[in-house]
Design a protein around this motif. Sequence first.
Motif, short mmCIF file in Angstrom:
data_model
loop_
_atom_site.label_atom_id
_atom_site.label_comp_id
_atom_site.label_asym_id
_atom_site.label_seq_id
_atom_site.Cartn_x
_atom_site.Cartn_y
_atom_site.Cartn_z
N UNK A 72 0.83 -1.21 0.00
CA UNK A 72 0.00 0.00 0.00
C UNK A 72 0.87 1.26 0.00
N UNK A 73 1.94 1.21 0.77
CA UNK A 73 2.85 2.36 0.83
C UNK A 73 3.50 2.62 -0.53
N UNK A 74 3.85 1.55 -1.21
CA UNK A 74 4.53 1.69 -2.50
C UNK A 74 3.61 2.18 -3.60
N UNK A 75 2.31 2.22 -3.34
CA UNK A 75 1.37 2.76 -4.32
C UNK A 75 1.33 4.28 -4.30
N UNK A 76 1.97 4.89 -3.31
CA UNK A 76 2.00 6.35 -3.23
C UNK A 76 2.69 6.93 -4.46
N UNK A 77 2.09 7.97 -5.00
CA UNK A 77 2.62 8.60 -6.22
C UNK A 77 4.03 9.15 -6.01
N UNK A 78 4.30 9.63 -4.80
CA UNK A 78 5.58 10.27 -4.53
C UNK A 78 6.77 9.32 -4.63
N UNK A 79 6.53 8.00 -4.51
CA UNK A 79 7.64 7.04 -4.58
C UNK A 79 7.43 6.04 -5.72
N UNK A 80 6.73 6.48 -6.76
CA UNK A 80 6.47 5.57 -7.88
C UNK A 80 7.76 5.12 -8.56
N UNK A 81 8.80 5.96 -8.51
CA UNK A 81 10.07 5.57 -9.14
C UNK A 81 10.69 4.38 -8.41
N UNK A 82 10.54 4.35 -7.09
CA UNK A 82 11.05 3.20 -6.33
C UNK A 82 10.27 1.95 -6.70
N UNK A 83 8.93 2.08 -6.78
CA UNK A 83 8.08 0.93 -7.11
C UNK A 83 8.49 0.32 -8.46
N UNK A 84 8.83 1.17 -9.41
CA UNK A 84 9.21 0.70 -10.74
C UNK A 84 10.55 -0.06 -10.73
N UNK A 85 11.36 0.17 -9.70
CA UNK A 85 12.67 -0.47 -9.64
C UNK A 85 12.63 -1.84 -8.96
N UNK A 86 11.50 -2.21 -8.40
CA UNK A 86 11.38 -3.53 -7.76
C UNK A 86 11.14 -4.57 -8.87
N UNK A 87 12.16 -5.32 -9.18
CA UNK A 87 12.08 -6.26 -10.30
C UNK A 87 11.72 -7.68 -9.86
N UNK A 88 11.97 -8.01 -8.60
CA UNK A 88 11.61 -9.33 -8.08
C UNK A 88 10.82 -9.14 -6.79
N UNK A 89 9.75 -9.90 -6.64
CA UNK A 89 8.98 -9.85 -5.40
C UNK A 89 8.36 -11.21 -5.14
N UNK A 90 8.02 -11.43 -3.88
CA UNK A 90 7.39 -12.70 -3.49
C UNK A 90 6.49 -12.43 -2.30
N UNK A 91 5.31 -13.06 -2.30
CA UNK A 91 4.34 -12.89 -1.21
C UNK A 91 4.21 -14.21 -0.46
N UNK A 92 4.62 -14.22 0.80
CA UNK A 92 4.50 -15.42 1.63
C UNK A 92 3.04 -15.68 1.98
N UNK A 93 2.61 -16.92 1.82
CA UNK A 93 1.23 -17.30 2.10
C UNK A 93 1.16 -18.11 3.40
N UNK A 94 0.00 -18.11 4.07
CA UNK A 94 -0.17 -18.99 5.24
C UNK A 94 -0.03 -20.46 4.85
N UNK A 95 0.27 -21.30 5.82
CA UNK A 95 0.47 -22.73 5.57
C UNK A 95 -0.88 -23.44 5.46
N UNK A 96 -0.95 -24.44 4.56
CA UNK A 96 -2.14 -25.28 4.52
C UNK A 96 -2.01 -26.37 5.59
N UNK A 97 -3.04 -27.23 5.70
CA UNK A 97 -3.06 -28.19 6.80
C UNK A 97 -1.89 -29.18 6.71
N UNK A 98 -1.57 -29.66 5.52
CA UNK A 98 -0.45 -30.59 5.38
C UNK A 98 0.86 -29.91 5.76
N UNK A 99 1.01 -28.64 5.39
CA UNK A 99 2.23 -27.91 5.73
C UNK A 99 2.32 -27.62 7.22
N UNK A 100 1.17 -27.40 7.86
CA UNK A 100 1.15 -27.22 9.31
C UNK A 100 1.70 -28.46 9.99
#
Length: 302
Positions: free
Chosen positions: A169-197
């Motif tokens: 949400x912070x990176x959506x701010x117009x004032x730092x859009x240049x930083x957002x454009x420089x993020x070339x790799x990203x990953x979103x950690x998800x909660x564990x499913x039952x087998x992973x628990x």
Amino acid sequence: MYLQHFGLGQLPFNLTPDTEFFCDLPSHREALNVLLIALQSGEGFIKITGPVGAGKTLLCRKLLNELPPPFVTAYLPNPQLSPAGLHYAVADELGIEYPPNCGQSSALTLIHAFLLAAASRGDKIVLIIDEAQAMPLETLEKLRLLTNLETEKQKLLQIVLFGQAELDQLLQKKSIRQLRQRITFSYDLKPLNRAQVKDYVLHRLRIAGNTHTDLLSGLAIFALHRYSRGIPRLLNILAHKAMLAAYGKGLSRIGWRQIWLAARDTDATREQEQQGRFKYLLIGLLLLSGGIYLYFSPSLPL
């Protein structure tokens, strides 16, 4: 404590991010691979996000331990810094000496000189920032300017941002859009499913010294997943409290009741239960009002 009772050598569900207990689950391994590949390819900004308690700090520590030479790391666990404070913190982490009255621009000059010297030696400098969603906007902009330090061949500084969903949400701010454009790799950690628990819990118990795979019943695993929502920090809290409850009763196994008692004693899971009851109550009221409306409304013409 329950260590001797369950045949353990150390606490299996400590909240301290101990890399010895790192569980090689698919999501965490994928995130670590993304980090290693992106850093090897010389990318400027990399971002890892996930819910509170998803294991970002542990992953961060794992990265710090696994980065081989020629990588040199600087770690900022508390990014609530002013722009000047950012420069001083980076200088401190890299071991750069500066006078007490050093100004912001002078600190930046010293950092630039250090990075150029490191590049000439073949070193790759990586700045790792935990809890990045807490960083002020003006400091994030200064962070972007730090990555402007480069040669014709390579970036002099690579930056990894670890943060909660608020970081996006912070990176959506117009004032730092240049930083957002420089993020070339990203990953979103998800909660564990039952087998992973199940895999996560058994892994931590095994590292702690337990040799029995049936210490937790199937229903206990089911309850752990339900009450924790697959969040590792909540899993640790609930499992620890459940083991205390079982130990207090002299039980050799942890069942669903111990998990339920642990959940009742944990604020985060009680809030979840209340929200869940409200949601189902709201759905029920909507269905009931819809049924009443259809019952009393005049028949529609065919």
